[in-house]
Design a protein around this motif. Structure first.
Motif, PDB file in Angstrom:
ATOM      1  N   ALA A   1       0.857  -1.210   0.000  1.00 30.64           N
ATOM      2  CA  ALA A   1       0.000   0.000   0.000  1.00 30.64           C
ATOM      3  C   ALA A   1       0.885   1.249   0.000  1.00 30.64           C
ATOM      4  N   ARG A   2       0.433   2.278  -0.732  1.00 30.59           N
ATOM      5  CA  ARG A   2       1.163   3.555  -0.678  1.00 30.59           C
ATOM      6  C   ARG A   2       0.554   4.387   0.454  1.00 30.59           C
ATOM      7  N   VAL A   3       1.342   4.676   1.484  1.00 32.03           N
ATOM      8  CA  VAL A   3       0.827   5.388   2.660  1.00 32.03           C
ATOM      9  C   VAL A   3       1.381   6.801   2.657  1.00 32.03           C
ATOM     10  N   ILE A   4       0.478   7.773   2.761  1.00 34.37           N
ATOM     11  CA  ILE A   4       0.904   9.176   2.758  1.00 34.37           C
ATOM     12  C   ILE A   4       0.370   9.815   4.037  1.00 34.37           C
ATOM     13  N   GLU A   5       1.273  10.284   4.885  1.00 33.57           N
ATOM     14  CA  GLU A   5       0.861  10.886   6.163  1.00 33.57           C
ATOM     15  C   GLU A   5       0.974  12.415   6.055  1.00 33.57           C
ATOM     16  N   ARG A   6       0.697  13.107   7.129  1.00 33.92           N
ATOM     17  CA  ARG A   6       0.715  14.585   7.184  1.00 33.92           C
ATOM     18  C   ARG A   6      -0.069  15.221   6.031  1.00 33.92           C
ATOM     19  N   THR A   7      -1.122  14.557   5.563  1.00 32.15           N
ATOM     20  CA  THR A   7      -1.860  15.061   4.401  1.00 32.15           C
ATOM     21  C   THR A   7      -3.356  15.035   4.684  1.00 32.15           C
ATOM     22  N   LYS A   8      -3.894  16.197   4.976  1.00 30.95           N
ATOM     23  CA  LYS A   8      -5.314  16.267   5.289  1.00 30.95           C
ATOM     24  C   LYS A   8      -6.130  16.404   4.006  1.00 30.95           C
ATOM     25  N   VAL A   9      -7.130  15.561   3.862  1.00 29.78           N
ATOM     26  CA  VAL A   9      -8.037  15.669   2.716  1.00 29.78           C
ATOM     27  C   VAL A   9      -9.048  16.765   3.048  1.00 29.78           C
ATOM     28  N   THR A  10      -9.054  17.823   2.243  1.00 29.59           N
ATOM     29  CA  THR A  10      -9.941  18.945   2.566  1.00 29.59           C
ATOM     30  C   THR A  10     -11.264  18.863   1.819  1.00 29.59           C
ATOM     31  N   ASP A  11     -11.310  18.056   0.741  1.00 32.10           N
ATOM     32  CA  ASP A  11     -12.590  17.898   0.047  1.00 32.10           C
ATOM     33  C   ASP A  11     -12.613  16.575  -0.715  1.00 32.10           C
ATOM     34  N   VAL A  12     -13.818  16.029  -0.839  1.00 28.72           N
ATOM     35  CA  VAL A  12     -14.011  14.796  -1.609  1.00 28.72           C
ATOM     36  C   VAL A  12     -15.130  15.102  -2.610  1.00 28.72           C
ATOM     37  N   THR A  13     -14.807  15.006  -3.898  1.00 33.11           N
ATOM     38  CA  THR A  13     -15.824  15.296  -4.916  1.00 33.11           C
ATOM     39  C   THR A  13     -15.808  14.185  -5.965  1.00 33.11           C
ATOM     40  N   ARG A  14     -16.773  14.244  -6.899  1.00 34.24           N
ATOM     41  CA  ARG A  14     -16.808  13.269  -7.976  1.00 34.24           C
ATOM     42  C   ARG A  14     -16.540  13.970  -9.297  1.00 34.24           C
ATOM     43  N   ASP A  15     -15.834  13.272 -10.175  1.00 32.97           N
ATOM     44  CA  ASP A  15     -15.642  13.793 -11.519  1.00 32.97           C
ATOM     45  C   ASP A  15     -15.943  12.637 -12.464  1.00 32.97           C
ATOM     46  N   GLY A  16     -17.175  12.601 -12.968  1.00 33.47           N
ATOM     47  CA  GLY A  16     -17.593  11.450 -13.773  1.00 33.47           C
ATOM     48  C   GLY A  16     -17.540  10.189 -12.934  1.00 33.47           C
TER      49      GLY A  16
END
Ligand SMILES: Cc1cc2nc3c(=O)[nH]c(=O)nc-3n(C[C@H](O)[C@H](O)[C@H](O)COP(=O)(O)OP(=O)(O)OC[C@H]3O[C@@H](n4cnc5c(N)ncnc54)[C@H](O)[C@@H]3O)c2cc1C
Length: 453
Positions: free
Chosen positions: A198-213
């Motif tokens: 798995a690619r794990v990325i820390e210190r990274t806050k997701v500020t929005d979740v949207t859909r594109d198609g």
């Protein structure tokens, strides 16, 4: 009990943060599945997906294990959370499934610890619903009947029969489960995840979740992630995005405190031979457990509602620490001189039904709230089942039990500040009444003794 030299920590009393926190996302990336949130739930999903050969990325705002997964009391429950009498009243048909899910979840965690050889001081003691009054003992008996009727494994007994301290009248032992250092367990899972593909990325806050198609697009401060599927595993923090279903859960802050190390002979004198973790039968529980460092960790008693997002970083309210210390001195009078050494807390998610739940927002966005204060066992199990669903396209029967066909949830009741304060006040009133009854019984038996003399 002394509370004048307490170390208040904004993380956990169980472990220090990892020394190898990974760098933040810088730039854009694409993947098949993205998991947001590196608690026990999210890490389990990502690890299982990696083990099953999927292209998976996990994004974590701080470091994996930063949330309640490392902060909890470490009581691995073998029964569901919430008020089981109420749940049985409203969701009787669901009870056998809920009980089975809870027991499978505890076994899943035990197997995970063994498979990954995680040193987390796990002891398969079971846990006890402990009664501090005759009223609570009656409730324990009723709950035991409900669990047994639904196929669960419990035993009711006096404190002597159960091997728990005499400050409790007795209780109901959940045979399955036990206790551990949850910080060590969670960091152990983080290690297993970092060792996977798995690619794990820390210190990274997701500020929005949207859909594109057909794709899901995640926004972070320094890059975007595009994925075919997304799993939302941010627990109490889920309400930060517009895409999260309304009223999915409410964020509640709860705390634990830990005593200074106690002389083993004094601990032995408590009669706590089973070493089981204890949960009182108040509407808002108190929990008590021994640790492998000869301390007692205890907590909760008050629920504090988070009123807006983003949820603040908090340390426990000293007034609550004081209140917990007073309760400790009542339950363990022989240890009333022991000092509280540290205190910490964390955000949990409470659903309006008090049931764990999972579902899909649309075809490619999955969510779960497996918490209600019982996520140590359930979050990793449900996280794993969601990964299997993504790969196999089929829901395991335990996932089916909590699956929501539509992401629509009623507004939670009694979860505002006033409601929570009222529940707390009812608990304190009952404590007061039970305390006076106890004193009256003691007074009466002293009078009888002196009359007999
Ligand atoms: C004091 C306390 C005592 C408890 N005691 C027990 C117990 O004894 N037994 C039990 O079964 N359960 C207990 N619980 C509950 C249990 O800890 C939780 O149910 C469980 O850890 C939930 O796991 P999770 O993975 O869903 O959430 P979390 O561990 O909270 O993980 C969520 C993660 O998401 C990350 N995140 C949040 N927002 C974002 C974002 N926008 N972008 C990226 N990442 C984000 C957070 O940093 C966090 O690491 C307790 C909880 C607390 C706080």
């Amino acid at each position: 009990m002394k509370t004048d030299n307490v170390e208040y920590t904004a993380f956990s009393g169980w472990v220090d943060p990892p020394a190898d926190v990974l760098p933040a996302l810088a730039g854009d990336l694409t993947c098949d599945v993205v998991v947001i949130g590196g608690g026990l739930g999210g890490m389990s999903t990502a690890l299982r997906l990696a083990e099953r050969g999927q292209d998976v990325v996990l994004l974590e705002a701080e470091f994996c294990g930063h949330g309640s997964s490392s902060r909890n009391a470490g009581q691995l429950a073998g029964a569901p959370g919430g008020d089981l009498q109420l749940l049985n009243l409203f969701y009787r048909k669901k009870m056998p499934g809920m009980i089975r899910l809870a027991e499978h979840a505890a076994h899943h965690v035990e197997d995970f610890i063994a498979k990954h050889d995680i040193d987390c001081d796990y002891e398969p003691t079971g846990n006890t619903f402990a009664a501090v009054s005759r009223g609570q003992m009656g409730r324990v008996r009723r709950v035991a009947k409900i669990i047994e009727h639904a196929g669960g494994h419990v035993e009711v007994g006096t404190s002597e029969e159960l091997g728990i301290p005499r400050g409790f009248l007795g209780g109901m032992r959940e045979v399955i489960g036990g206790m551990m250092n949850p910080g060590k367990f969670t960091l152990g899972m983080r290690r297993a995840l970092l060792d996977s593909s798995a690619r794990v990325i820390e210190r990274t806050k997701v500020t929005d979740v949207t859909r594109d198609g057909e794709q899901v697009v995640l926004t972070t401060p320094r890059g975007q992630v595009r994925a075919n599927r997304a799993v939302l595993s941010t627990n109490a923090f889920a309400g930060e995005w517009d895409i999260t279903p309304k009223h999915l859960s409410v964020p509640i802050y709860v705390i634990e405190v830990e005593t200074e190390p106690i002389d083993p002979e004094r601990l032995a004198a408590l009669g706590w031979t089973s070493r089981m973790g204890l949960v009182t039968q108040h509407a808002i529980m108190e929990n008590y457990r021994l640790t492998s460092r000869n301390t007692i960790v205890f907590g909760v008693r008050r629920l504090e509602r988070g009123m807006s997002y983003p949820l603040p970083r908090k340390t426990p309210d000293p007034a609550l620490v004081e209140e917990l210390a007073e309760a400790f001195a009542t339950r363990f009078p022989a240890l009333a001189d022991v000092a509280v050494e540290r205190a910490w807390g964390g955000w949990i998610a409470i659903t309006s039904s008090w049931l764990p739940l999972a579902g899909q927002i649309d075809a490619n966005i999955f969510y779960s709230i497996a918490c209600n204060g019982h996520g140590l066992a359930q979050a990793p199990y449900i996280g794993t089942l969601i990964a299997d669903l993504i790969v196999d396209g089929e829901r395991h029967e335990d996932l089916e039990t909590l699956w929501m066909d539509k992401p629509k949830f009623p507004r939670p009741m009694m979860m505002g500040r006033l409601g929570l304060r009222t529940i707390w006040a009812v608990d304190r009133f009952n404590d007061l009444v039970n305390g006076s009854r106890r004193n009256a019984r003691r007074g009466a038996s002293r009078t009888t003794e002196s009359t007999t003399e």
